[in-house]
Design an enzyme around this catalytic site. Structure first.
Site, mmCIF file in Angstrom:
data_model
loop_
_atom_site.group_PDB
_atom_site.id
_atom_site.type_symbol
_atom_site.label_atom_id
_atom_site.label_comp_id
_atom_site.label_asym_id
_atom_site.label_seq_id
_atom_site.Cartn_x
_atom_site.Cartn_y
_atom_site.Cartn_z
ATOM 1 N N ASP A 25 35.628 47.293 47.569
ATOM 2 C CA ASP A 25 35.746 46.270 46.013
ATOM 3 C C ASP A 25 34.578 47.004 45.135
ATOM 4 O OD1 ASP A 25 36.889 43.543 45.520
ATOM 5 O OD2 ASP A 25 33.750 43.039 46.086
ATOM 6 N N GLU A 68 34.952 63.137 58.842
ATOM 7 C CA GLU A 68 35.083 63.258 60.643
ATOM 8 C C GLU A 68 36.528 63.120 60.913
ATOM 9 O OE1 GLU A 68 31.726 61.008 62.278
ATOM 10 O OE2 GLU A 68 30.511 61.488 60.595
HETATM 11 C C1 GLC Z 1 37.059 42.240 43.323
HETATM 12 C C2 GLC Z 1 38.664 41.496 43.873
HETATM 13 C C3 GLC Z 1 37.840 40.379 43.383
HETATM 14 C C4 GLC Z 1 36.170 39.343 43.894
HETATM 15 C C5 GLC Z 1 35.509 40.277 43.165
HETATM 16 C C6 GLC Z 1 34.166 39.979 44.361
HETATM 17 O O1 GLC Z 1 37.117 42.112 41.675
HETATM 18 O O2 GLC Z 1 38.947 41.612 43.277
HETATM 19 O O3 GLC Z 1 39.059 39.415 43.352
HETATM 20 O O4 GLC Z 1 36.807 38.024 43.382
HETATM 21 O O5 GLC Z 1 35.825 41.539 43.624
HETATM 22 O O6 GLC Z 1 33.679 40.531 45.362
#
Ligand code: GLC
Length: 555
Positions: free
Chosen positions: A213, A263
């Site tokens: 993310d 790994e």
């Molecule tokens: C990413 C996720 C989204 C979230 C953001 C903050 O863009 O896809 O859903 O709100 O990150 O974590």
């Protein structure tokens, strides 16, 4: 350590993910086994036959970790556990085993840019003194202005408002998203070490990969004075000079992760959610980094063959530059579903459309579904990984008219009700045409489902000729059979996007009038109205054709 010279030269040992079809599960909204109105891991396990029959190669599950759900779980309070609403670690183990038994791989979501404000480290930081070791794991600064009551900089949160929140003792902390999502300080060794522990924890439990993310956000330029960056959503420069995003330093982190991934046998895969400029995507996707990066360009594409062609060509070139494979996304949990996007005139402002409860302009759903099906078939003919979002295989539209009282996306409150946010693509799935919550679970659903969900339920489409579900199943299975190393070779056909890969051709009619069917044997068409005995392709339709080996050689 420099990313390009990091330790030994890691390579991505096994590459099942290069041409995978990955199905994204938003666990709150997929299937609810215990009837409490929120989806759960046992619900996912119960629906694995659906995913296996779809022909997906892998599942990616959005966060299911303990979380106050201030941002739907992208606010993690404990990185190595399961939220009781979603189940237990034992449920996770069962799900991992069952996923593998169904011949599928499992990808989990890792959220390294920020934690929840309920993470023990943030609670500790909040209680600790300014300047303490506990505060150093996050990004705390004194304010500006005569009494320090102005934020340290003009940085804005993606969800609206300042990216800084002040604590009672006067210090401010940074959150590029909601205030409940404080950003980690990736210069802090505890943070780096803890994420390695987390990666190992899930890898040891058998996960095959990670979706990372906000992968372009971890490293910030915090040198004083903090640089002005009032518009976080602007296009990023392509030289890594933005103070907050896409800085070269993130690749040192990923080089270290790659060594850990390698790994394992097979090596764990990773895909970057990075909104970096196209030219810098290969940095994330290279073999000594995460290995793959999302390309979201199709999400912003209008129904326009030239735009599609430019996006595809660029993506393939970018991926080739780092020996990665491209990725394709039409829908996910953050964007208006593609069946609705394509049901609207090209110039529609989607935020304004949502704000009008989907009334201005009106969707042309027949057109939207035709185009969505055509775009999906086009996408599935391309080399690289296709990421599908739950419900698109049913042809679900956006639920644009959710009542304001039920909205949970922090965007709604943070923008002072100026933007509705992303709940409309997160409404729990319809599995059956009737029954409690259309078969989502034995109880209700955390977001209300519209009556028209019943018409699109999985049970209604199963085995039905011409259904969207049937199209996805046929397309994914044919794609597997037709897949080859052949590059995309463009064929200039007026009004269409037409390409060949070996003996496989895909042609999409983007025009408003029918176009001739090219030579070859029709394998599949996106439009149930297409008749094989006719020699024209209707508008908004993709066909796949097999061509004879000698014709394929002619180019
Ligand atoms: C990413 C996720 C989204 C979230 C953001 C903050 O863009 O896809 O859903 O709100 O990150 O974590």
């Amino acid at each position: 350590m420099n990313a390009s010279t990091a330790g030994t030269t890691p390579t991505v040992a096994e590459d099942w993910w290069r041409n995978a079809v990955v199905y994204q599960i938003y666990p709150r909204s997929f299937a609810d086994a215990n009837g409490d109105g929120t989806g759960d891991l046992a619900g996912v396990a119960s629906r694995l036959p659906h995913l296996a029959s779809l022909g997906a190669d892998a599942l990616w599950i959005s966060p299911f970790y303990p979380s106050p759900l201030a941002d739907g779980g992208y606010d993690v309070a404990d990185y190595r556990n399961v939220d009781p609403r979603f189940g237990t670690l034992a449920d996770f183990t069962v799900l991992a085993d069952e996923t593998h038994r169904h011949g599928l791989k499992l990808i989990v979501d890792l959220v390294p840019n920020h934690s929840s404000d309920q993470h023990p480290w943030f609670r500790e930081a909040r209680a600790a003194e300014p300047g303490s070791a506990a505060r150093d794991r996050y990004i705390f600064r004194d304010g500006t202005g005569p009494n320090g009551d102005e934020p340290p900089s003009d940085w804005q949160s993606h969800f609206g408002g300042s990216a800084w929140t002040r604590l009672p003792d006067g210090q401010w902390y940074l959150h590029l998203f909601a205030p409940e999502q404080p950003d980690f300080n990736w210069d802090n060794p505890d943070v780096r070490a803890d994420f390695l522990t987390t990666l190992r924890f899930w890898s040891d439990l058998g996960v095959d990969g990670f979706r990372v993310d906000v992968a372009h956000g971890l490293v910030k330029d915090m040198s004083e004075p903090l640089r002005s960056q009032p518009n976080l959503d602007k296009l990023l420069p392509d030289d890594g000079s933005d103070p907050l995003y896409d800085r070269d330093g993130v690749h040192e982190i990923y080089a270290e992760w790659r060594q850990l991934f390698n790994e394992y046998t097979p090596a764990r895969m990773a895909v970057a959610e990075s909104w970096a400029p196209a030219a810098r995507r290969p940095l994330y996707a290279r073999a000594d980094g995460l290995g793959q990066a999302f390309n979201f360009d199709l999400v912003n594409a209008r129904w326009d063959s030239r735009q599609f062609r430019t996006i595809i060509t660029t993506a393939l070139e970018d991926a080739a530059r780092c020996n990665a494979s491209s990725t394709w996304v039409l829908s996910n949990h953050d964007i208006v579903r593609h069946a609705s996007r394509f049901a609207l005139p090209n110039e529609t402002d989607l935020d304004a459309w949502l704000q009008s409860d989907g009334v201005f302009p009106q969707e042309d759903r027949a057109m939207g579904l035709s185009r969505a099906r055509a775009a999906t078939l086009l996408m599935l003919a391309l080399p690289g990984s296709a990421y599908l979002y739950q419900g698109e295989e049913l042809g679900l539209f956006e639920v644009a008219d959710l009542d304001e009282a039920v909205l949970e996306d922090p965007i709604w409150t943070r923008t002072g009700h100026r933007l509705k946010g992303r709940d409309g693509c997160r409404v729990p799935l319809p599995w059956t045409e009737d029954g409690a919550s259309f078969g989502f679970g034995a109880g209700g659903s955390w977001l209300p489902q519209p009556a028209w969900f019943g018409d699109l339920a999985a049970s209604r489409q199963d085995g039905r000729k011409g259904s969207t579900l049937g199209l996805y199943r046929n397309a994914i299975s044919l794609r597997r059979a037709l897949q080859s190393a052949a590059d995309v070779e463009w064929i200039d056909t007026p009004g269409a996007l037409h390409f060949r890969r070996g003996q496989w051709e895909s042609i999409t009619n983007f025009d408003t009038t029918p176009i001739p069917v090219p030579a070859g044997t029709v394998l599949l068409g996106s439009n149930p109205a297409f008749k094989e005995q006719t020699d024209v392709i209707p508008p908004d339709t993709t066909l796949w054709l097999a061509i004879k080996p000698d014709a394929a050689g002619e180019g």
